[in-house]
Design a protein around this motif. Structure first.
Motif, PDB file in Angstrom:
ATOM      1  N   GLN A   1     -19.181   2.262   3.755  1.00 41.63           N
ATOM      2  CA  GLN A   1     -19.902   2.085   2.497  1.00 41.63           C
ATOM      3  C   GLN A   1     -20.832   3.286   2.217  1.00 41.63           C
ATOM      4  OE1 GLN A   1     -21.912  -1.673   2.871  1.00 41.63           O
ATOM      5  NE2 GLN A   1     -20.059  -2.898   2.358  1.00 41.63           N
ATOM      6  N   SER A   2     -21.546   3.695   3.293  1.00 41.75           N
ATOM      7  CA  SER A   2     -22.460   4.842   3.105  1.00 41.75           C
ATOM      8  C   SER A   2     -21.693   6.116   2.721  1.00 41.75           C
ATOM      9  CB  SER A   2     -23.275   5.074   4.372  1.00 41.75           C
ATOM     10  OG  SER A   2     -22.427   5.440   5.446  1.00 41.75           O
TER      11      SER A   2
ATOM     12  N   ILE B   1     -18.001  -0.717   8.680  1.00 43.06           N
ATOM     13  CA  ILE B   1     -18.057  -1.027   7.251  1.00 43.06           C
ATOM     14  C   ILE B   1     -19.273  -0.369   6.609  1.00 43.06           C
ATOM     15  CG2 ILE B   1     -18.365  -2.912   5.608  1.00 43.06           C
ATOM     16  CD1 ILE B   1     -16.721  -4.671   7.583  1.00 43.06           C
ATOM     17  N   VAL B   2     -20.418  -0.484   7.321  1.00 40.65           N
ATOM     18  CA  VAL B   2     -21.642   0.144   6.780  1.00 40.65           C
ATOM     19  C   VAL B   2     -21.455   1.656   6.631  1.00 40.65           C
ATOM     20  CG1 VAL B   2     -24.068   0.620   7.250  1.00 40.65           C
ATOM     21  CG2 VAL B   2     -23.152  -1.682   7.621  1.00 40.65           C
TER      22      VAL B   2
ATOM     23  N   TYR C   1     -18.728   6.157   1.265  1.00 42.03           N
ATOM     24  CA  TYR C   1     -18.231   6.006  -0.100  1.00 42.03           C
ATOM     25  C   TYR C   1     -19.331   6.275  -1.125  1.00 42.03           C
ATOM     26  CZ  TYR C   1     -16.384   3.830  -4.281  1.00 42.03           C
ATOM     27  OH  TYR C   1     -15.984   3.602  -5.576  1.00 42.03           O
ATOM     28  N   ARG C   2     -20.500   5.702  -0.838  1.00 43.56           N
ATOM     29  CA  ARG C   2     -21.613   5.964  -1.761  1.00 43.56           C
ATOM     30  C   ARG C   2     -22.005   7.452  -1.775  1.00 43.56           C
ATOM     31  NH1 ARG C   2     -25.128   0.725   0.259  1.00 43.56           N
ATOM     32  NH2 ARG C   2     -23.850  -0.870  -0.816  1.00 43.56           N
TER      33      ARG C   2
END
Length: 281
Positions: free
Chosen positions: A149-150, A145-146, A152-153
């Motif tokens: 998220q990274s 997930i991290v 995606y960011r």
């Protein structure tokens, strides 16, 4: 006494006849001389009038020719200037069209290169991400997930960076085009000003040379005409002075001749009377 009176009367009658005959001969001779002189003066006056009319006609035709030539030169200059301006306008339009097409081609080529580079980066990055995901499938859900998220960011940040880079490239291209157009407009105005100045200087020099030539020709013609006029006036004055001298000398000769003739006649009359008186005595 009767014989002397008769002889004196016959002598006086003969002298009168001789005097009348001499007067008629002199008048006829003077008449012929005067007619000859009048004919010569008439011929000279006709020749002078003919030359004067020829000079005035030539001068008038010369002025008409100069005016016609000046009008022709002005028309030729106007027509040549118009044709040259048309040719320059056509060349300028062609140059503007070529420049616009060339700039469009350069911008399209740059955009295609940037697009190709972006697509390549995206493909490499996607391939890398797929491999990375396949290698790290065993990682924990939190790490996944991290990571997601990274990722995606990062994608979001890169997308924003790409959009900002694209906007910056568009702004730079527009600014460069504006600056290039402004520089071209200023250079074009300067070139047109220099061309107009140079053409005006060239036309002024040509007109000054033509004016100097016309002025020199006019001065020469005036000098020749004035010289001829002065010489003709001097010739007329010389002829008049010669004629007056001749008339004055002829008058003096006539006066002396008449005086001597009257004296001779008186002497003859006295001498004949003396002789007749002596014979009669």
């Amino acid at each position: 006494l009767l014989q002397s009176i008769y002889r004196g009367w016959t002598v006086r009658r003969q002298i009168r006849r001789e005097h009348n005959a001499a007067v008629k001969i002199q008048s006829a001779f003077r008449k012929s001389q005067a007619q000859k002189q009048f004919r010569s003066l008439k011929r000279a006056a006709l020749v002078i009038q003919r030359h004067l009319r020829a000079i005035t006609t030539g001068k008038q035709q010369r002025m008409e020719y100069v005016e016609l030539r000046r009008a022709t030169v002005l028309l030729q200059a106007a027509w040549k200037g118009r044709t040259v301006r048309r040719q320059i306008q056509k060349q300028h339009k062609c140059a503007v069209t070529i420049q616009s097409h060339y700039r469009m081609h350069v911008q399209q080529k740059k955009w295609k290169a940037i697009k190709k580079a972006v697509l390549l980066i995206q493909m490499e990055y996607r391939a890398y991400k797929i491999g990375h995901k396949q290698r790290h499938l065993y990682l924990k859900t939190k790490a996944a997930i991290v990571t997601l998220q990274s990722v995606y960011r990062g994608l979001k940040v890169r997308k924003e960076l790409r959009e900002k880079n694209k906007a910056a490239v568009t702004i730079q291209s527009k600014y460069k085009a504006y600056k290039a157009q402004k520089t071209y407009a200023s250079q074009r105005v300067a070139a047109i000003t220099i061309q107009r100045w140079y053409r005006a200087i060239k036309i002024a020099k040509q007109q000054h040379r033509d004016y100097c030539k016309l002025r020199d020709a006019a001065i020469k013609i005036q000098a020749v005409y004035r010289g001829a006029r002065v010489r003709r006036h001097i010739q007329h004055m010389h002829m008049a002075a010669t004629f007056m001298k001749a008339m004055f000398k002829m008058h003096q000769s006539k006066v002396r001749y008449h005086t001597m003739r009257r004296a001779a006649i008186v002497i003859q009359v006295k001498y004949r009377a003396y002789c007749q008186g002596k014979i009669q005595r």
